[in-house]
Design a protein around this motif. Structure first.
Motif, PDB file in Angstrom:
ATOM      1  N   ASP A  82      16.444 -46.662   7.158  1.00  0.00           N
ATOM      2  CA  ASP A  82      15.868 -48.181   6.679  1.00  0.00           C
ATOM      3  C   ASP A  82      15.616 -47.981   5.221  1.00  0.00           C
ATOM      4  O   ASP A  82      14.564 -47.919   4.594  1.00  0.00           O
ATOM      5  N   ASN A 134      15.364 -50.377   3.140  1.00  0.00           N
ATOM      6  CA  ASN A 134      14.580 -51.211   2.602  1.00  0.00           C
ATOM      7  C   ASN A 134      13.214 -50.864   2.490  1.00  0.00           C
ATOM      8  O   ASN A 134      12.351 -51.218   1.622  1.00  0.00           O
ATOM      9  N   GLN A 135      12.791 -50.004   3.281  1.00  0.00           N
ATOM     10  CA  GLN A 135      11.418 -49.354   3.286  1.00  0.00           C
ATOM     11  C   GLN A 135      11.252 -48.694   1.962  1.00  0.00           C
ATOM     12  O   GLN A 135      10.182 -48.611   1.360  1.00  0.00           O
ATOM     13  N   ASN A 168      11.118 -50.921  -1.198  1.00  0.00           N
ATOM     14  CA  ASN A 168       9.930 -51.690  -1.384  1.00  0.00           C
ATOM     15  C   ASN A 168       8.832 -50.915  -1.985  1.00  0.00           C
ATOM     16  O   ASN A 168       7.875 -51.301  -2.697  1.00  0.00           O
ATOM     17  N   PHE A 169       8.831 -49.613  -1.429  1.00  0.00           N
ATOM     18  CA  PHE A 169       7.949 -48.577  -2.177  1.00  0.00           C
ATOM     19  C   PHE A 169       8.214 -48.457  -3.577  1.00  0.00           C
ATOM     20  O   PHE A 169       7.364 -48.446  -4.622  1.00  0.00           O
ATOM     21  N   SER A 209       5.181 -41.172  -1.667  1.00  0.00           N
ATOM     22  CA  SER A 209       5.290 -41.560  -0.323  1.00  0.00           C
ATOM     23  C   SER A 209       6.381 -40.267   0.325  1.00  0.00           C
ATOM     24  O   SER A 209       7.206 -39.731  -0.678  1.00  0.00           O
ATOM     25  N   PHE A 231       8.925 -38.902   3.528  1.00  0.00           N
ATOM     26  CA  PHE A 231       9.639 -39.264   4.654  1.00  0.00           C
ATOM     27  C   PHE A 231       9.873 -37.933   5.368  1.00  0.00           C
ATOM     28  O   PHE A 231      10.699 -37.435   5.068  1.00  0.00           O
TER      29      PHE A 231
END
Length: 319
Positions: free
Chosen positions: A175, A177-178, A181-182, A216, A218
Motif C-alpha cells: 500500500d 499510499n500509507q 501519507n507518512f 515509521s 514496515f
C-alpha cells in the motif's frame, strides 16, 4: 528518420490518465526514446543531481500500425516539454471523442514531422497529433528538440542500461499510499530522510531535528533477492537497535535521501501501480523504487509496462 503510429484505446488511457500526469509532476522536460520494440519516457536520466524516472512500454501496449525508421538502428530520441505533450494528448482525445460521437472508432494518429513555423527560416521538428473527423481534421503540434545524434543516442542507451541494474535486496510495499501519507507529515519535521532496508523484510524511514525524531517501520514485507532470517534475540529490541544490529551483520543498508526527492518519486503513484519495491544499490549508490503493475484480474506482473525511480543519496550511510 520517420515515426508514425495510431494510439490504441489502452494507450490513450495509459498516457492521458496515468503516466503523463505523473511525469508532468516530476519535471518540465523528459526524453522520449523510441525503438522497434519499446517506447521510453526518461526523466533526468543524464543528470545525477535529482530523481531519475524511467517508464518503459512495449509498443503494442500503446500503438497500432507502428512504423519507425532511422539510420540509427531504427532508434529515435528527443526531448520535449511534458506539460505541452500532456495538454496535446488531452485535447486530442477530447476532440476525437466529439468527432466520433463518444465512440472509440475514431483513431488518434501520432507522427514525427518537420514544419516551418511562422517567422522562422528553418523547418523545426514537431510531434504531431492528428484527429480526423467526417469533414475535417484537427492537428496539434508539440515542439520537440532536434532528434539526438548517433553518439547522443548511444550515450542515452548506455545510461538507460546502467539504470536498469537491480539492488540485491528489494522489499515490497503493498500500500504505497500509507507510506506517502507518512512522508507527507515528515516534510514538516526535516529535509533529510534516513531509509533503512533489511534482508529480513524491514523498511524504516526516519527524519529528525535536534528536538524531535519521527519515524515509521514496515515489518515482515515480502523480499525479492537476497534475504535472511532475523535473529530471535532481536525481536524485543527497538526498531533503531534492530536496524543498527542488522547493518553491523551486513543484513541491512541505510542511506539518506532528500525528503523532497522522496516525495517527488511518490508522484509515480498517479500511474496507479499495484505495489512498489524499495531497494538500496550496492555501496549505497542510490535508493531504487520499482513500481509493479499487474495484469488486470490476475496476480501476474504485467511485463509490458515497467516504471522505476532512482533517488540520489545525500550520504552513503552505513553498509
Amino acid at each position: 528518420m520517420k515515426f508514425k503510429a495510431f494510439l490504441t484505446e489502452n494507450g490513450v488511457n495509459l498516457l492521458e490518465r496515468r503516466f503523463l500526469p505523473a511525469f508532468d509532476k516530476m519535471g518540465k522536460t523528459c526524453y522520449l526514446f523510441l525503438t522497434k520494440d519499446h517506447l521510453f519516457f526518461l526523466h533526468n536520466l543524464l543528470n545525477g543531481d535529482g530523481v531519475q524516472c524511467i517508464a518503459q512500454f512495449r509498443i503494442d501496449v500503446l500503438f497500432d500500425d507502428y512504423r519507425i525508421s532511422s539510420q540509427n538502428d531504427d532508434r529515435i530520441a528527443f526531448s520535449l516539454d511534458v506539460s505541452l505533450l500532456y495538454r496535446a494528448v488531452k485535447s486530442s482525445v477530447s476532440i476525437c471523442t466529439e468527432f466520433s460521437g463518444g465512440l472509440a472508432s475514431n483513431r488518434l494518429q501520432i507522427k514525427l514531422v518537420k514544419k516551418l513555423p511562422h517567422n522562422c527560416t528553418q523547418p523545426m521538428p514537431f510531434l504531431t497529433f492528428e484527429t480526423k473527423g467526417y469533414k475535417s481534421a484537427v492537428i496539434q503540434d508539440v515542439p520537440i528538440s532536434k532528434p539526438l545524434s548517433r553518439s547522443q543516442v548511444v550515450e542515452l542507451q548506455t545510461a538507460l542500461d546502467s539504470a536498469q541494474d537491480l539492488p540485491p535486496t528489494l522489499v515490497q510495499v503493498q500500500d504505497p499510499n500509507q507510506l506517502q501519507n507518512f512522508v507527507d507529515r515528515m516534510k514538516h519535521v526535516g529535509d533529510v530522510l534516513n531509509v533503512t532496508i533489511s534482508k529480513h523484510g524491514d523498511l524504516q524511514v526516519q527524519t529528525s531535528t535536534t528536538l524531535i525524531r519521527l519515524g515509521s517501520e514496515f515489518q515482515r514485507l515480502s523480499v525479492v533477492g537476497e534475504k535472511s532470517q532475523a535473529p530471535a534475540e532481536d525481536r524485543n529490541l527497538s526498531a533503531q537497535a534492530r536496524s543498527e544490529r542488522a547493518i553491523a551483520r551486513g543484513d541491512a543498508q541505510s542511506v539518506q535521501v532528500s525528503v523532497k526527492h522522496f516525495l517527488k518519486s511518490l508522484q509515480c503513484h498517479l500511474t496507479k501501480p499495484d505495489s512498489a519495491f524499495y531497494g538500496i544499490a550496492p555501496q549505497g549508490a542510490c535508493l531504487t523504487v520499482i513500481f509493479q503493475f499487474l495484469v488486470p484480474g490476475t496476480r501476474q506482473t504485467d511485463k509490458s509496462i515497467t516504471l522505476h525511480c532512482r533517488l540520489p543519496v545525500l550520504d552513503t550511510g552505513s553498509n
